[in-house]
Write an enzyme that holds these catalytic residues in place. Structure first.
Site, PDB file in Angstrom:
ATOM      1  N   LYS A 271      25.834  16.016 -12.220  1.00  0.00           N
ATOM      2  CA  LYS A 271      24.661  16.000 -13.092  1.00  0.00           C
ATOM      3  C   LYS A 271      23.368  16.179 -12.305  1.00  0.00           C
ATOM      4  CE  LYS A 271      26.894  15.514 -16.949  1.00  0.00           C
ATOM      5  NZ  LYS A 271      26.949  16.615 -17.937  1.00  0.00           N
TER       6      LYS A 271
ATOM      7  N   TYR B  78      30.646  12.327 -10.784  1.00  0.00           N
ATOM      8  CA  TYR B  78      29.917  12.608 -12.031  1.00  0.00           C
ATOM      9  C   TYR B  78      28.413  12.680 -11.769  1.00  0.00           C
ATOM     10  CZ  TYR B  78      28.407  12.191 -16.906  1.00  0.00           C
ATOM     11  OH  TYR B  78      27.814  12.416 -18.129  1.00  0.00           O
TER      12      TYR B  78
END
Length: 226
Positions: free
Chosen positions: A135, A131
């Site tokens: 990002k 994750y």
């Protein structure tokens, strides 16, 4: 975040196209906000997305909000988690933004794109290796998009929230001990509410931010300042 952004834009008089892979969410949104145009597609599927969005528009403003958070310890990260996360969190942003930007350029009009990123792009979080990576990549994509699309008067920015009290946020941070470790690092001492993020998105879409592009705007209660 996407639903409340769509509702806020609809309330302001914008014509809204709402994209989701979940039909029930689109049906209930359309009932709540008559006039919203629903498009049901999995943005992780390139071909289906191309087909679903080819006839949408013209579009002046875009919010790239779709995202997944598949949490695994680094040593247990799977190929499937990598593929799904990058397909949705990064590749879909490229594809949807390309479709919109090409339309803006062809029409010769300015526009604005907001990518929903995260404080996890700039700080490591346990079990968030994939994750955080998606990002971090999204933040840099935002800057390159701003660089290349700026001459066409298309602004591109990102919002980088802390944990937001969405269903996904509540599920991932329901453990009080885990939550405390994060809250202790947030000067304002709380997680974000959805409206905090929506307000930042609306600002970056509006002409009130007409000189802002290529930015990553924290909505984090001061987390990144510590």
């Amino acid at each position: 975040i996407g639903r409340d952004t769509a509702k806020a834009l609809h309330a302001s008089g914008a014509r809204v196209v709402a994209v989701s892979r979940t039909s029930d969410d689109l049906v209930s949104l359309s009932q709540e906000c008559p006039g919203v145009e629903p498009v049901c597609v999995d943005l992780g599927n390139w071909e289906a997305t191309e087909q679903a969005l080819s006839s949408v528009g013209p579009v002046d403003l875009l919010v790239n909000n779709a995202g997944v958070a598949l949490l695994q310890p680094f040593l247990e990260v799977t190929k499937e988690a990598c593929d799904t996360s990058f397909d949705v969190n990064l590749r879909a942003v490229i594809q949807v933004s390309q479709i919109m930007a090409r339309g803006l350029i062809a029409r010769g009009v300015p526009g604005a794109i907001v990518n929903v990123s995260s404080q996890a792009s700039q700080r490591a979080v346990t079990n968030h290796s994939v994750y955080c990576s998606t990002k971090g990549a999204l933040d840099m994509l935002t800057k390159v998009m701003a660089l290349e699309l700026g001459p066409h008067k298309i602004r591109v920015n990102a919002v980088n929230p802390t944990v937001v009290m969405t269903p996904m946020g509540q599920a991932n941070w329901s453990d009080p001990h885990k939550a405390k470790t994060m809250l202790d690092r947030i000067p304002l001492g709380r997680f974000a509410e959805v409206e905090n993020v929506v307000d930042a998105i609306l600002f970056l879409l509006s002409d009130r931010s007409s000189m802002t592009t290529g930015s990553t705007v924290p909505v984090d209660g001061g987390f990144l300042a510590t």
